[in-house]
Design a protein around this motif. Structure first.
Motif, short mmCIF file in Angstrom:
data_model
loop_
_atom_site.label_atom_id
_atom_site.label_comp_id
_atom_site.label_asym_id
_atom_site.label_seq_id
_atom_site.Cartn_x
_atom_site.Cartn_y
_atom_site.Cartn_z
N ASN A 282 -33.51 -18.61 -57.95
CA ASN A 282 -32.58 -17.50 -58.13
C ASN A 282 -31.23 -18.04 -58.59
N MET A 283 -30.64 -17.36 -59.54
CA MET A 283 -29.31 -17.70 -59.99
C MET A 283 -28.45 -16.46 -59.91
N ALA A 284 -27.17 -16.66 -59.72
CA ALA A 284 -26.29 -15.53 -59.47
C ALA A 284 -24.88 -15.84 -59.93
N TRP A 285 -24.12 -14.77 -60.08
CA TRP A 285 -22.70 -14.84 -60.35
C TRP A 285 -21.95 -14.10 -59.26
N PHE A 286 -20.90 -14.70 -58.78
CA PHE A 286 -19.95 -14.09 -57.87
C PHE A 286 -18.56 -14.24 -58.46
N ARG A 287 -17.63 -13.46 -57.96
CA ARG A 287 -16.25 -13.59 -58.43
C ARG A 287 -15.29 -13.37 -57.27
N GLN A 288 -14.11 -13.91 -57.44
CA GLN A 288 -13.08 -13.74 -56.44
C GLN A 288 -11.74 -13.54 -57.14
N ALA A 289 -11.15 -12.38 -56.90
CA ALA A 289 -9.85 -12.04 -57.46
C ALA A 289 -8.76 -12.42 -56.46
N PRO A 290 -7.53 -12.58 -56.94
CA PRO A 290 -6.44 -12.92 -56.03
C PRO A 290 -6.31 -11.91 -54.90
N GLY A 291 -6.27 -12.41 -53.68
CA GLY A 291 -6.11 -11.55 -52.51
C GLY A 291 -7.35 -10.78 -52.13
N LYS A 292 -8.47 -11.03 -52.77
CA LYS A 292 -9.69 -10.29 -52.50
C LYS A 292 -10.79 -11.22 -52.00
N ASP A 293 -11.77 -10.63 -51.32
CA ASP A 293 -12.92 -11.38 -50.87
C ASP A 293 -13.85 -11.68 -52.04
N ARG A 294 -14.69 -12.67 -51.84
CA ARG A 294 -15.69 -12.98 -52.84
C ARG A 294 -16.63 -11.80 -53.02
N GLU A 295 -16.91 -11.46 -54.26
CA GLU A 295 -17.66 -10.27 -54.61
C GLU A 295 -18.91 -10.62 -55.39
N GLY B 82 -23.70 -5.82 -59.05
CA GLY B 82 -22.75 -5.13 -58.22
C GLY B 82 -22.37 -3.80 -58.84
N ASP B 83 -22.02 -2.85 -57.98
CA ASP B 83 -21.72 -1.51 -58.48
C ASP B 83 -20.58 -1.50 -59.48
N SER B 84 -19.62 -2.38 -59.31
CA SER B 84 -18.44 -2.36 -60.17
C SER B 84 -18.70 -2.89 -61.57
N VAL B 85 -19.83 -3.57 -61.78
CA VAL B 85 -20.11 -4.15 -63.09
C VAL B 85 -21.37 -3.59 -63.74
N MET B 86 -22.13 -2.82 -63.00
CA MET B 86 -23.37 -2.27 -63.53
C MET B 86 -23.10 -1.46 -64.80
N ASP B 87 -23.94 -1.64 -65.78
CA ASP B 87 -23.88 -0.99 -67.09
C ASP B 87 -22.85 -1.62 -68.01
N ARG B 88 -22.10 -2.59 -67.53
CA ARG B 88 -21.17 -3.32 -68.38
C ARG B 88 -21.53 -4.79 -68.54
N PHE B 89 -22.09 -5.38 -67.49
CA PHE B 89 -22.44 -6.79 -67.50
C PHE B 89 -23.95 -6.95 -67.57
#
Length: 128
Positions: free
Chosen positions: A33-46, A61-68
């Motif tokens: 399995n391979m995956a991508w996570f991200r972390q924005a300033p002041g935010k938890d890892r997503e 993730g819901d915030s990127v579905m249909d775009r990524f």
């Protein structure tokens, strides 16, 4: 030694696109399995996206579905993240991760704790 190296990050205007790559090395690793996570300033890892070793099972993730879109090339031990319609909310450090054995429970594929190996991250900055 297992190593994951992300590339493709940078600065882009809102509405633009980027494609991130993460190349793995290490002959003893199956890269199941391979995956991508991200972390924005002041935010938890997503959680961003994950893909199984066949490429047939993906989750986003819901915030990127249909775009990524996540994809992989097993001949290169590489996972990609095509990011379209980028907004400033996508600004973050993006990390790739992988496992040597399959994560059987699909929900667990969304959890950072399920992954054994991590890259150092690549910065994505989206300007208004």
């Amino acid at each position: 030694q297992v190593q994951l190296v992300e590339s493709g990050g940078g600065s882009v205007q809102a509405g633009g696109s980027l494609r991130l790559s993460c190349a793995g090395s290490g002959r003893t690793l199956n890269y199941r399995n391979m995956a991508w996570f991200r972390q924005a300033p002041g935010k938890d890892r997503e959680f961003v996206a994950t893909i199984d070793w066949t490429g047939g099972a993906t989750d986003y993730g819901d915030s990127v579905m249909d775009r990524f879109t996540i994809s992989r090339d097993n001949t290169k031990s590489t996972v990609y993240l095509q990011m379209n319609s980028l907004t400033p909310k996508d600004t973050a450090v993006y990390y790739c991760a992988t496992t040597g054995t399959e994560i059987l429970w699909r929900e667990s594929r969304r959890l950072a704790a399920s992954y054994d190996y991590w890259g150092q991250g690549t910065q994505v900055t989206v300007s208004s």
